[in-house]
Design an enzyme around this catalytic site. Structure first.
Site, PDB file in Angstrom:
ATOM      1  N   SER A 413       0.837  -1.202   0.000  1.00 24.57           N
ATOM      2  CA  SER A 413       0.000   0.000   0.000  1.00 24.57           C
ATOM      3  C   SER A 413       0.873   1.254   0.000  1.00 24.57           C
ATOM      4  CB  SER A 413      -0.863  -0.042   1.267  1.00 24.57           C
ATOM      5  OG  SER A 413      -1.950   0.832   1.155  1.00 24.57           O
ATOM      6  N   PRO A 414       0.370   2.361  -0.573  1.00 23.99           N
ATOM      7  CA  PRO A 414       1.188   3.592  -0.585  1.00 23.99           C
ATOM      8  C   PRO A 414       1.537   4.058   0.819  1.00 23.99           C
ATOM      9  CG  PRO A 414      -1.085   4.024  -1.304  1.00 23.99           C
ATOM     10  CD  PRO A 414      -0.921   2.546  -1.239  1.00 23.99           C
ATOM     11  N   GLN A 491       1.516   6.744  -7.042  1.00 22.86           N
ATOM     12  CA  GLN A 491       0.332   7.421  -6.492  1.00 22.86           C
ATOM     13  C   GLN A 491       0.572   8.930  -6.559  1.00 22.86           C
ATOM     14  OE1 GLN A 491      -0.609   7.820  -2.256  1.00 22.86           O
ATOM     15  NE2 GLN A 491      -2.581   6.816  -2.648  1.00 22.86           N
ATOM     16  N   TYR A 572      -7.102  15.111   1.658  1.00 21.39           N
ATOM     17  CA  TYR A 572      -6.193  15.943   0.864  1.00 21.39           C
ATOM     18  C   TYR A 572      -6.994  16.711  -0.193  1.00 21.39           C
ATOM     19  CZ  TYR A 572      -2.657  13.283   3.333  1.00 21.39           C
ATOM     20  OH  TYR A 572      -1.896  12.734   4.330  1.00 21.39           O
ATOM     21  N   ARG A 620      -7.924   6.266  -5.240  1.00 18.67           N
ATOM     22  CA  ARG A 620      -8.117   5.915  -3.820  1.00 18.67           C
ATOM     23  C   ARG A 620      -9.175   6.858  -3.246  1.00 18.67           C
ATOM     24  NH1 ARG A 620      -4.230   4.344   1.297  1.00 18.67           N
ATOM     25  NH2 ARG A 620      -4.397   2.329   0.302  1.00 18.67           N
ATOM     26  N   ARG A 715       1.284  -1.170   6.938  1.00 18.22           N
ATOM     27  CA  ARG A 715       2.193  -1.345   8.087  1.00 18.22           C
ATOM     28  C   ARG A 715       2.870  -2.709   8.144  1.00 18.22           C
ATOM     29  NH1 ARG A 715      -1.993   0.577  12.323  1.00 18.22           N
ATOM     30  NH2 ARG A 715      -3.262  -0.431  10.725  1.00 18.22           N
TER      31      ARG A 715
HETATM   32  C1  LIG Z   1       3.808   5.451   7.336  1.00 20.83           C
HETATM   33  C2  LIG Z   1       2.539   5.488   6.523  1.00 20.83           C
HETATM   34  C3  LIG Z   1       2.463   6.356   5.446  1.00 20.83           C
HETATM   35  C4  LIG Z   1       1.314   6.374   4.657  1.00 20.83           C
HETATM   36  N1  LIG Z   1       1.286   7.152   3.525  1.00 20.83           N
HETATM   37  C5  LIG Z   1       0.253   7.045   2.662  1.00 20.83           C
HETATM   38  C6  LIG Z   1       0.297   7.664   1.401  1.00 20.83           C
HETATM   39  O1  LIG Z   1       1.286   8.274   1.018  1.00 20.83           O
HETATM   40  N2  LIG Z   1      -0.781   7.556   0.590  1.00 20.83           N
HETATM   41  C7  LIG Z   1      -1.897   6.855   0.984  1.00 20.83           C
HETATM   42  O2  LIG Z   1      -2.857   6.787   0.226  1.00 20.83           O
HETATM   43  N3  LIG Z   1      -1.935   6.222   2.162  1.00 20.83           N
HETATM   44  C8  LIG Z   1      -0.891   6.282   2.992  1.00 20.83           C
HETATM   45  N4  LIG Z   1      -0.900   5.564   4.159  1.00 20.83           N
HETATM   46  C9  LIG Z   1      -2.070   4.713   4.465  1.00 20.83           C
HETATM   47  C10 LIG Z   1      -1.818   3.267   4.038  1.00 20.83           C
HETATM   48  O3  LIG Z   1      -1.661   3.139   2.642  1.00 20.83           O
HETATM   49  C11 LIG Z   1      -2.952   2.348   4.494  1.00 20.83           C
HETATM   50  O4  LIG Z   1      -4.147   2.727   3.845  1.00 20.83           O
HETATM   51  C12 LIG Z   1      -3.170   2.382   6.007  1.00 20.83           C
HETATM   52  O5  LIG Z   1      -1.931   2.382   6.687  1.00 20.83           O
HETATM   53  C13 LIG Z   1      -3.990   1.174   6.464  1.00 20.83           C
HETATM   54  O6  LIG Z   1      -3.359  -0.025   6.110  1.00 20.83           O
HETATM   55  P1  LIG Z   1      -2.530  -0.940   7.166  1.00 20.83           P
HETATM   56  O7  LIG Z   1      -3.484  -1.256   8.264  1.00 20.83           O
HETATM   57  O8  LIG Z   1      -2.124  -2.151   6.373  1.00 20.83           O
HETATM   58  O9  LIG Z   1      -1.373  -0.142   7.651  1.00 20.83           O
HETATM   59  C14 LIG Z   1       0.221   5.552   4.980  1.00 20.83           C
HETATM   60  C15 LIG Z   1       0.321   4.713   6.082  1.00 20.83           C
HETATM   61  C16 LIG Z   1       1.462   4.650   6.838  1.00 20.83           C
HETATM   62  C17 LIG Z   1       1.536   3.685   7.987  1.00 20.83           C
END
Ligand SMILES: Cc1cc2nc3c(=O)[nH]c(=O)nc-3n(C[C@H](O)[C@H](O)[C@H](O)COP(=O)(O)O)c2cc1C
Ligand SMILES: Cc1cc2nc3c(=O)[nH]c(=O)nc-3n(C[C@H](O)[C@H](O)[C@H](O)COP(=O)(O)OP(=O)(O)OC[C@H]3O[C@@H](n4cnc5c(N)ncnc54)[C@H](O)[C@@H]3O)c2cc1C
Length: 766
Positions: A413-414, A491, A572, A620, A715
């Site tokens: 994921s981003p 992204q 955003y 997204r 994560r």
């Molecule tokens: C360190 C970090 C940076 C993130 N940056 C972005 C981002 O740049 N763009 C985005 O769409 N989501 C971003 N997210 C959200 C993640 O893509 C994801 O949707 C969210 O962490 C939930 O997924 P998870 O439970 O697997 O961590 C970020 C999450 C984390 C932890």
């Protein structure tokens, strides 16, 4: 103690037994409004664990109950003329009437006085001679209602109609039978609970209920119609009702979910359904009632116990169990309420979706229950995905978006790394994205990359606005393509009102100590009182930002990306147009959803136009603002997804929230997946699920149940770039591509997992 139990259902009677067992000197009376032997309902189901708890509390009644249980292992799901049978589910059932007979007889043996045909009045003053009054008076508890302010009662009436019938036809499996009528779908949940009797619950939506005229029918007519609809399952046996006290269509109920903040007031204590309910489709109401009774008797009999503390312990311990079950029950209830969306699934997938509806039963749990069935289900999944039957985890099945082929369905994921200098992705990004691509995921996303300096969230965010950026990204995509089988997606997003803030590991969302830049967004709503109020975008600025996105797309082509995503989530810039919490505009870009989507769609269209037609593009979205009707709801998210799909989005990346600072998301395992499910199956679009998905078991269940087409993990990939390789080792999946220098490690890890599984199996056998 002198105790009055109001209600002679399982809770009241079993509590009386449990009190007497602990101290025969207690004077315990049960008051039941109905005559002896008169009760509603037919059978109830239990798990082995509940029986163990009953045996430990009172072996005498426990043994009688255990001896009389009907056991069955199979679940049959009838849909579209097919029957999908899976096994190993291990249910036990008993008639409600018989259960109450056993309990009442045991209670009398222990000296409990049971008074039938006694309607109790909920006036505590009239019960002054009693130490405790136990409100075990069921789901419609008058005692709870009389003091509802003290108990903090929350009642939610669910949408579907159901009626609890019985039949002498004995089903040899727990049977779900779905039938289509001219007025819509209607289904039965049926199971045998005695040698000569089965429960037969009929359920349908309100529309079908009214459409079939059931709202105007008396019981005999209801039964006649249900017999006709379900004739092929009944083999000529009749349907029966024992809700004679309910007149006409009143026998059809709507389930009421009850939660109470406090379970006792003065000398009045709530027990069983009076305190909480769990939907009948997970069959746990009686279990909860009986286990409440055991716990309450235990705390009230603890020598020297402080009453307030004892009751606090009773509520705390039982409420935890209740909340867990209510969580599963909510998923299960919603599944039946939204069943329309799964009705065009193939029978195997419909059955899988039904079996995993509460999220309590996972993919591997189904393997333990019935490995042959699960293997066949996996083969069918693969056959439909690839044309080739294969016995392997669904997460490893390839997926195609336009001409881009993914080796598997796991996505990095981003994630913003806040490590760019002047927007240039550096060595950190090369190693970070390179390692995750080598780690086996089918698709790797870059972090949100910004089309201008002012579009960045922080000074460390990556950019795509000049040739240095193109070169830096090209180094990374070249590495990924040369050294892995992953595809890579850029992204693109603009921070809007959430820009000009500190790095993620400094103070998240807080403005910079110095060097802040001016912000733009849909409206002048600041993220928080600490953040700048953004300037509402002028039309000229809207043109400028759109053109910056398009320029970034062209650069993405030069940089060799396989896919792009437009970031329209998380509050955003583009999200600030979509969510009414941020968009206060009164022009054609604010107000209705159509207006709020106008600018994001304009940007999307322009980006799509600049992006090669053979390469896919996703968007997204935040599918829930967690603000009820004040924000984007999951229902509105379906419309948003459809609008982007019509504009050419190949995949909806379904995230949620982060659109206003005070949102209170309901977290939990896979907590955003229901939104992906809704969008995928109501709008019939390809989706990617994300959010607290952590292990392969969850990913496999999501994919097999058709809740998403791709599964993104953020994560988990931060600390384990090799998440997919590890999963492949765990599954001993040989077709996973592994960087050749790493093959030895893979083989060793697979062996270790195999040995671990063998040891577990040996332990279980012993
Ligand atoms: C360190 C970090 C940076 C993130 N940056 C972005 C981002 O740049 N763009 C985005 O769409 N989501 C971003 N997210 C959200 C993640 O893509 C994801 O949707 C969210 O962490 C939930 O997924 P998870 O439970 O697997 O961590 C970020 C999450 C984390 C932890
Ligand atoms: C369709 C359906 C299917 C179900 N299937 C299952 C299942 O498979 N497994 C399962 O575990 N649970 C099942 N349940 C839930 C289960 O029936 C309840 O959770 C369980 O009965 C709760 O027990 P209780 O003693 O708290 O309440 P109840 O069983 O409702 O007992 C309350 C009693 O109090 C009496 N009463 C009420 N008010 C007064 C008054 N003022 N004075 C005197 N008496 C009064 C009532 O007559 C009643 O007998 C199902 C429920 C439904 C509706």
């Amino acid at each position: 103690m002198k105790i009055a139990c109001v209600g002679g259902g399982p809770a009241g009677v079993y509590f009386a037994i449990s009190m007497k067992l602990r101290d025969p000197r207690h004077e315990v009376h049960v008051f039941e409004r109905n005559a002896k032997g008169v009760t509603f309902g037919w059978g109830v189901v239990f798990s082995d664990q509940t029986v163990e708890n009953l045996m430990a509390n009172d072996p005498v009644s426990g043994q009688v109950i255990a001896d009389e249980f009907a056991h069955w292992d199979d679940i049959d799901v009838h849909i579209h003329g097919s029957c999908v049978r899976s096994s190993g589910h291990g249910f036990i059932g008993i008639g409600r009437k018989r259960l109450l007979e056993i309990l009442a007889s045991r209670a009398r043996e222990l000296g409990v006085e049971i008074h039938y045909e006694q309607e109790c009045e909920p006036d505590l003053a009239a019960w002054s001679g009693w130490d405790f009054v136990i409100a075990a008076d069921g789901i419609n508890s008058r005692f709870r209602e009389a003091y509802s302010d003290h108990f903090g009662v929350d009642v939610q009436e669910r949408a579907n109609r159901f009626v609890w019938l019985g039949t002498p036809k004995t089903f040899d499996a727990f049977t779900f039978a779905f039938e289509k009528t001219d007025a819509g779908w209607i289904w039965a949940h049926a199971y045998r609970f005695a040698d000569d009797c089965s429960t037969f619950i009929v359920e349908c939506s309100e529309e079908t209920w009214v459409g079939l005229g059931l709202d105007r029918m008396d019981q005999a007519e209801t039964i006649e119609l249900c017999q006709k609809i379900f004739a092929k399952y009944l083999d000529g046996a009749p349907l029966l009702s024992n809700a004679t006290h309910l007149r006409g269509s009143a026998a059809w109920l709507k389930f009421r979910r009850i939660i109470c903040e406090r379970w006792h007031y003065d000398r009045l204590i709530l027990l069983g359904d009076a305190a909480h309910t769990a939907h009948f489709s997970i069959g746990s109401g009686t279990k909860l009632a009986l286990e409440d009774a055991i716990k309450l008797a235990e705390v009230l009999n603890r020598p020297g116990a402080d009453r307030v503390e004892a009751l606090a312990e009773y509520q705390a311990e039982r409420n935890l169990e209740v909340l867990k079950l209510q969580n599963s029950a909510r998923n299960s209830t919603e599944w039946f309420e939204t069943v329309e969306r799964y009705l065009d699934f193939e029978p195997w997938q419909f059955a899988y979706s039904l079996l995993t509806r509460s999220q309590r039963i996972s993919h591997e749990n189904l393997r333990l229950r019935d490995s042959n069935w699960l293997e066949q289900t996996e083969r069918t999944f693969w056959k439909e995905a690839t044309g080739e039957e294969k016995s392997a985890w669904p997460m490893f099945a390839p997926f195609k978006l336009r001409e881009m082929e993914l080796r598997n369905r796991i996505v990095v994921s981003p994630m913003a790394m806040y490590s760019a200098v002047d927007g240039v992705a550096g060595d950190f990004h090369l190693v970070h994205l390179g390692a995750r691509a080598q780690g086996g995921a089918g698709l790797v996303f870059t972090e949100m990359t910004c089309p201008s300096p002012a579009a960045r969230i922080t000074p460390g965010c990556a950019g795509m606005w000049n040739e240095d950026h193109v070169a830096a990204w090209k180094r990374i995509t070249d590495f990924v393509h040369a050294n892995s089988k992953a595809r890579i997606c850029l992204q693109l997003g603009h921070s809007g009102g959430k820009g000009s803030t500190q790095l993620g590991w400094e103070e998240m969302d807080a403005p910079l100590a110095e060097g802040n830049w001016p912000l733009i967004a849909a409206s002048n709503v600041p993220w928080s009182s600490r953040n700048q109020a953004p300037r509402p975008m002028t039309r000229a600025e809207m043109d400028e930002v759109r053109d910056q996105f398009v320029a970034a797309v062209r650069m993405a082509v030069d940089a060799g990306f396989d896919m792009i995503e437009m970031h329209a989530a998380h509050g955003y810039l583009l999200s600030s147009f979509i969510t009414p919490l941020q968009n206060r505009r009164t022009d054609e870009y604010g107000g209705s959803l159509e207006n709020r989507l106008r600018y994001p769609l304009e940007v999307f269209n322009a980006m799509r136009e600049a992006w090669p037609s053979d390469r896919p593009m996703s968007v997204r979205i935040s599918a829930n603002d967690w603000a009820d009707d004040a924000g984007v709801t999951p229902g509105e998210a379906v419309l948003i997804a459809e609008a982007f799909a019509q504009a050419g989005a190949d995949l909806i990346d379904v995230s949620a929230g982060q659109t206003w600072a005070d949102a209170k998301p309901v977290y939990g395992r896979m907590f955003q997946t229901p939104f992906s499910d809704k969008i995928r199956n109501e709008a019939k679009l390809a989706t990617m699920a994300v959010g607290n998905i952590t292990d392969p078991d969850q990913a496999n269940a999501i994919l097999t149940a058709g809740r998403a087409d791709l599964v993104a993990l953020a994560r988990p990939h931060l600390v384990d770039p090799m998440w997919t390789l590890r999963a492949a080792a765990m599954a001993n999946y040989r077709d996973q591509w592994v960087p050749p220098p790493y093959l030895g490690g893979m083989a060793q890890m697979a062996r270790l997992f195999e040995r671990e599984a063998e040891m577990k199996a040996a332990e279980l056998k012993a």
